[in-house]
Design a protein around this motif. Sequence first.
Motif, PDB file in Angstrom:
ATOM      1  N   SER A   1       0.811  -1.227   0.000  1.00 14.43           N
ATOM      2  CA  SER A   1       0.000   0.000   0.000  1.00 14.43           C
ATOM      3  C   SER A   1       0.840   1.270   0.000  1.00 14.43           C
ATOM      4  O   SER A   1       0.290   2.371   0.052  1.00 14.43           O
ATOM      5  CB  SER A   1      -0.915   0.021   1.231  1.00 14.43           C
ATOM      6  OG  SER A   1      -1.874  -0.995   1.177  1.00 14.43           O
ATOM      7  N   ARG A   2       2.175   1.136  -0.067  1.00 17.81           N
ATOM      8  CA  ARG A   2       3.038   2.304   0.136  1.00 17.81           C
ATOM      9  C   ARG A   2       2.700   3.456  -0.814  1.00 17.81           C
ATOM     10  O   ARG A   2       2.651   4.624  -0.414  1.00 17.81           O
ATOM     11  CB  ARG A   2       4.506   1.896  -0.046  1.00 17.81           C
ATOM     12  CG  ARG A   2       5.504   3.048   0.225  1.00 17.81           C
ATOM     13  CD  ARG A   2       5.586   3.376   1.701  1.00 17.81           C
ATOM     14  NE  ARG A   2       6.387   4.539   2.028  1.00 17.81           N
ATOM     15  CZ  ARG A   2       7.714   4.564   2.134  1.00 17.81           C
ATOM     16  NH1 ARG A   2       8.411   3.452   1.931  1.00 17.81           N
ATOM     17  NH2 ARG A   2       8.338   5.669   2.455  1.00 17.81           N
ATOM     18  N   MET A   3       2.466   3.164  -2.071  1.00 23.85           N
ATOM     19  CA  MET A   3       2.235   4.241  -3.026  1.00 23.85           C
ATOM     20  C   MET A   3       0.952   5.002  -2.716  1.00 23.85           C
ATOM     21  O   MET A   3       0.907   6.234  -2.804  1.00 23.85           O
ATOM     22  CB  MET A   3       2.207   3.695  -4.456  1.00 23.85           C
ATOM     23  CG  MET A   3       3.550   3.137  -4.893  1.00 23.85           C
ATOM     24  SD  MET A   3       3.527   2.429  -6.535  1.00 23.85           S
ATOM     25  CE  MET A   3       4.030   3.834  -7.487  1.00 23.85           C
ATOM     26  N   TRP A   4      -0.076   4.270  -2.340  1.00 23.27           N
ATOM     27  CA  TRP A   4      -1.362   4.914  -2.095  1.00 23.27           C
ATOM     28  C   TRP A   4      -1.353   5.645  -0.759  1.00 23.27           C
ATOM     29  O   TRP A   4      -2.046   6.660  -0.594  1.00 23.27           O
ATOM     30  CB  TRP A   4      -2.472   3.869  -2.172  1.00 23.27           C
ATOM     31  CG  TRP A   4      -2.184   2.893  -3.283  1.00 23.27           C
ATOM     32  CD1 TRP A   4      -2.076   1.542  -3.205  1.00 23.27           C
ATOM     33  CD2 TRP A   4      -1.893   3.218  -4.655  1.00 23.27           C
ATOM     34  NE1 TRP A   4      -1.750   0.994  -4.420  1.00 23.27           N
ATOM     35  CE2 TRP A   4      -1.623   2.003  -5.331  1.00 23.27           C
ATOM     36  CE3 TRP A   4      -1.825   4.407  -5.381  1.00 23.27           C
ATOM     37  CZ2 TRP A   4      -1.308   1.940  -6.682  1.00 23.27           C
ATOM     38  CZ3 TRP A   4      -1.499   4.359  -6.731  1.00 23.27           C
ATOM     39  CH2 TRP A   4      -1.254   3.143  -7.367  1.00 23.27           C
ATOM     40  N   GLU A   5      -0.542   5.162   0.169  1.00 18.99           N
ATOM     41  CA  GLU A   5      -0.328   5.873   1.427  1.00 18.99           C
ATOM     42  C   GLU A   5       0.301   7.236   1.151  1.00 18.99           C
ATOM     43  O   GLU A   5      -0.094   8.257   1.716  1.00 18.99           O
ATOM     44  CB  GLU A   5       0.575   5.049   2.350  1.00 18.99           C
ATOM     45  CG  GLU A   5       0.902   5.731   3.658  1.00 18.99           C
ATOM     46  CD  GLU A   5       1.933   4.956   4.479  1.00 18.99           C
ATOM     47  OE1 GLU A   5       2.191   5.377   5.622  1.00 18.99           O
ATOM     48  OE2 GLU A   5       2.477   3.945   3.976  1.00 18.99           O
ATOM     49  N   ILE A   6       1.297   7.249   0.262  1.00 16.48           N
ATOM     50  CA  ILE A   6       1.982   8.501  -0.086  1.00 16.48           C
ATOM     51  C   ILE A   6       1.038   9.444  -0.823  1.00 16.48           C
ATOM     52  O   ILE A   6       1.047  10.655  -0.603  1.00 16.48           O
ATOM     53  CB  ILE A   6       3.250   8.201  -0.919  1.00 16.48           C
ATOM     54  CG1 ILE A   6       4.287   7.466  -0.055  1.00 16.48           C
ATOM     55  CG2 ILE A   6       3.850   9.482  -1.494  1.00 16.48           C
ATOM     56  CD1 ILE A   6       5.478   6.933  -0.831  1.00 16.48           C
ATOM     57  N   VAL A   7       0.210   8.893  -1.716  1.00 18.72           N
ATOM     58  CA  VAL A   7      -0.768   9.717  -2.433  1.00 18.72           C
ATOM     59  C   VAL A   7      -1.664  10.459  -1.446  1.00 18.72           C
ATOM     60  O   VAL A   7      -1.887  11.672  -1.565  1.00 18.72           O
ATOM     61  CB  VAL A   7      -1.613   8.853  -3.400  1.00 18.72           C
ATOM     62  CG1 VAL A   7      -2.843   9.620  -3.877  1.00 18.72           C
ATOM     63  CG2 VAL A   7      -0.781   8.408  -4.599  1.00 18.72           C
ATOM     64  N   ASP A   8      -2.171   9.742  -0.444  1.00 19.33           N
ATOM     65  CA  ASP A   8      -3.037  10.387   0.552  1.00 19.33           C
ATOM     66  C   ASP A   8      -2.256  11.342   1.456  1.00 19.33           C
ATOM     67  O   ASP A   8      -2.748  12.417   1.818  1.00 19.33           O
ATOM     68  CB  ASP A   8      -3.734   9.327   1.411  1.00 19.33           C
ATOM     69  CG  ASP A   8      -4.976   8.764   0.741  1.00 19.33           C
ATOM     70  OD1 ASP A   8      -5.180   9.039  -0.458  1.00 19.33           O
ATOM     71  OD2 ASP A   8      -5.732   8.036   1.406  1.00 19.33           O
ATOM     72  N   LYS A   9      -1.052  10.951   1.819  1.00 19.46           N
ATOM     73  CA  LYS A   9      -0.246  11.762   2.738  1.00 19.46           C
ATOM     74  C   LYS A   9       0.013  13.154   2.176  1.00 19.46           C
ATOM     75  O   LYS A   9      -0.094  14.164   2.888  1.00 19.46           O
ATOM     76  CB  LYS A   9       1.088  11.045   3.007  1.00 19.46           C
ATOM     77  CG  LYS A   9       2.060  11.809   3.893  1.00 19.46           C
ATOM     78  CD  LYS A   9       3.321  10.985   4.116  1.00 19.46           C
ATOM     79  CE  LYS A   9       4.335  11.715   4.979  1.00 19.46           C
ATOM     80  NZ  LYS A   9       5.548  10.876   5.205  1.00 19.46           N
ATOM     81  N   TYR A  10       0.368  13.225   0.883  1.00 20.07           N
ATOM     82  CA  TYR A  10       0.710  14.512   0.276  1.00 20.07           C
ATOM     83  C   TYR A  10      -0.407  15.068  -0.605  1.00 20.07           C
ATOM     84  O   TYR A  10      -0.217  16.091  -1.251  1.00 20.07           O
ATOM     85  CB  TYR A  10       1.999  14.376  -0.541  1.00 20.07           C
ATOM     86  CG  TYR A  10       3.197  14.019   0.309  1.00 20.07           C
ATOM     87  CD1 TYR A  10       3.726  14.929   1.222  1.00 20.07           C
ATOM     88  CD2 TYR A  10       3.795  12.767   0.213  1.00 20.07           C
ATOM     89  CE1 TYR A  10       4.824  14.601   2.012  1.00 20.07           C
ATOM     90  CE2 TYR A  10       4.886  12.420   0.997  1.00 20.07           C
ATOM     91  CZ  TYR A  10       5.404  13.341   1.894  1.00 20.07           C
ATOM     92  OH  TYR A  10       6.489  13.015   2.668  1.00 20.07           O
ATOM     93  N   GLN A  11      -1.552  14.353  -0.627  1.00 19.93           N
ATOM     94  CA  GLN A  11      -2.683  14.781  -1.453  1.00 19.93           C
ATOM     95  C   GLN A  11      -2.263  14.963  -2.916  1.00 19.93           C
ATOM     96  O   GLN A  11      -2.488  16.007  -3.546  1.00 19.93           O
ATOM     97  CB  GLN A  11      -3.304  16.060  -0.904  1.00 19.93           C
ATOM     98  CG  GLN A  11      -4.006  15.857   0.442  1.00 19.93           C
ATOM     99  CD  GLN A  11      -5.239  14.940   0.311  1.00 19.93           C
ATOM    100  OE1 GLN A  11      -6.260  15.337  -0.218  1.00 19.93           O
ATOM    101  NE2 GLN A  11      -5.116  13.699   0.784  1.00 19.93           N
ATOM    102  N   VAL A  12      -1.642  13.921  -3.459  1.00 19.19           N
ATOM    103  CA  VAL A  12      -1.150  13.934  -4.843  1.00 19.19           C
ATOM    104  C   VAL A  12      -2.329  14.052  -5.801  1.00 19.19           C
ATOM    105  O   VAL A  12      -3.331  13.345  -5.684  1.00 19.19           O
ATOM    106  CB  VAL A  12      -0.347  12.646  -5.129  1.00 19.19           C
ATOM    107  CG1 VAL A  12       0.005  12.543  -6.611  1.00 19.19           C
ATOM    108  CG2 VAL A  12       0.918  12.613  -4.270  1.00 19.19           C
TER     109      VAL A  12
END
Length: 699
Positions: free
Chosen positions: A390-401
């Motif tokens: 899930s790392r990529m989607w975690e980062i997407v949410d974290k930085y609001q990509v």
Amino acid sequence: MIPDKPPRDDVYQAASDLFKDAHVPTFEKYKELYHKSIENPEEFWETVAKDFFWKSKRTGQFLDYNFDITKGRIYVKCMEGATTNICYNVLDRNVNERKLGDKIAFFWEGNEPGDELNVTYRELLKQVCKFSNVLKSLGVKKGDRISIYMPMIVELVVAMLACARIGAVHSIVFAGFSAESLCERILDSQCSLLITSDGFYRGDKLINLKVIADEALRKCRDKNFLVKKCIMIKHLSKEESVCAADCQSPPAKRNCPGLQQEKQRERVKKVRPTPQVPWDPEMDLCWHTLVSTASEECEPEWCQSEDPLFILYTSGSTGKPKGVLHTVSGYLLYTAATFKFVFDYQPDDVYWCTADIGWITGHSYITYGPLANGATSVLFEGLPTYPDMSRMWEIVDKYQVTKFYTAPTAIRLLMKYGNEPVHKFTRKSLKVLGTVGEPINPEAWQWYFNVVGDKRCPVVDTFWQTETGGHVLTPLPGATPMKPGSATFPFFGVVPAILNESGEELEGPSEGYLVFKQPWPGIMRTVYGNQERFETTYFKKFPGYYVTGDGCRRDKDGYYWITGRIDDMLNVSGHLLSTAEVESALVEHTAVAEAAVVGCPHPVKGESLYCFVSLRDGVGYSGALETELKKQVREKIGAIATPDYIQNAPGLPKTRSGKIMRRVLRQIARGERDLGDVSTLADSSVVEQLFENRCVTAV
């Protein structure tokens, strides 16, 4: 070339609400701008150029060129006579003229969750000026080549922009390459200086970069070439000095907002051992010591439009990498324009390209294109599957990509683990999804669109090369209806054609060699130090055209479909078959996660189809499945494409960037154990496993 009306789009209709502020909001507007860019390219590109600073104006034509080898030397010149500096345009201009100094340039996300750093445009400019002065103090001058061998850290961007600021030519080598590969590239471009790091972690794996760099420098010495100095940044090392007795540097791990630094360092120490770093006081210099006393002011070197910006090596059919040379002005304009239009860049976007800066995608769409537009980007050091799927989607949410750009290889890898890891996070910020690196098979496209993008984000499947500098065939979000797997239409100023073996242009629906009839600002200028190879590789086969080396199909609606490298085309009983097409047919089966197809000699047919398939989790290989797969290919393509051999491949030989090493697969299919250099393999153990399970072939 461009149809009068867009075809009916069953997957996605242009979302006028989502893209009401888009740069190209309708198909009609795209068509209008495209024709303008072809009929009057000077006016079109001058409009783009107005956004940037020019110390002096051009005196020559906007684009001057010769693509016809029968008429003399091949050349491309853009804005001849103009002077500028690309670093000034992507940093100083944004800080001083556009007042973006406090805007985040990069959210750096380390390999380990919790390792993070935010860098503003003003901070980035300050660090670039300091390191520019370091380079100048070491005698680096305009035109000198500098080799950069670093992990995905902010200082990699600093190093490349510092080179650009003083007119030096950067040659970045992917940090997954071997000492031999690094040595070969240093020698070819005669680099006077190497910039590297102590090491980095890629997932659980420690890469001791300084050891590899030292081995490369030893190999250079053995070949009678001396690199003057090696600058090393401490990325993983303990706080105690590893550089020299007087090296006072900050802690190697980034201070994470919201965490006490000592707690963070202690956590990292428990998880990770630090590398033993070799140090030669006669050769090595510590980055931290050098920049600590450097001035924060550095006047840029004003460069001619056609001065070299960087050399980037790409694989060649002979095995010797080609040093692709890009120049200042044309590359600036093209990367800025393609980034703005293809990703529909808006000032409040957070953009994330998952590529490594060691590849052209990272040069164009992590560094130069986004910074030229004043964008905020995510810079990621880690892997898509570490520490979990899930790392990529975690980062997407974290930085609001909002805009996300990745490779089909990564998509297929994540597909293998199903939808649950994706659904753990909302991804509601996403607006545009992009793919790069290879043609995406329709099933992976559908999963990306339906699951990752929740059926609301257009997918821009971009086709381009190291040589093209930026996107040449691509959809535009909100403007061009999508077809899963198609590179769609040409970008502004780009004129594609499809040729047959005789060099005749084919009209309408057709399939053949993809070529381009005229240059665009960002196209490569030469192969460094080898103009003859440049002309032979790209212009000799079909004089008057730039030859991509790719096969292409144009459908009845005018959409372009990349069928794979010409050398990935197989001749089976006199029929040319695309390996990409067969792979796509295999992957459409619900049991198959990934497939790779190569040719194998056949005593009757000339070549036979040898297929490697990786199955989804929980699926077992059987004779019944093999029969189903052969039937599927036969039904999708035709009897001539029925695979002769299908091998179960739990793992495929891939480079550290995720590309499948098809050369290795061809040798496995043929039973040839002398594989040559496989130092770029991410996991060499899969090769022996594939040899043990290979099919018994006819020859």
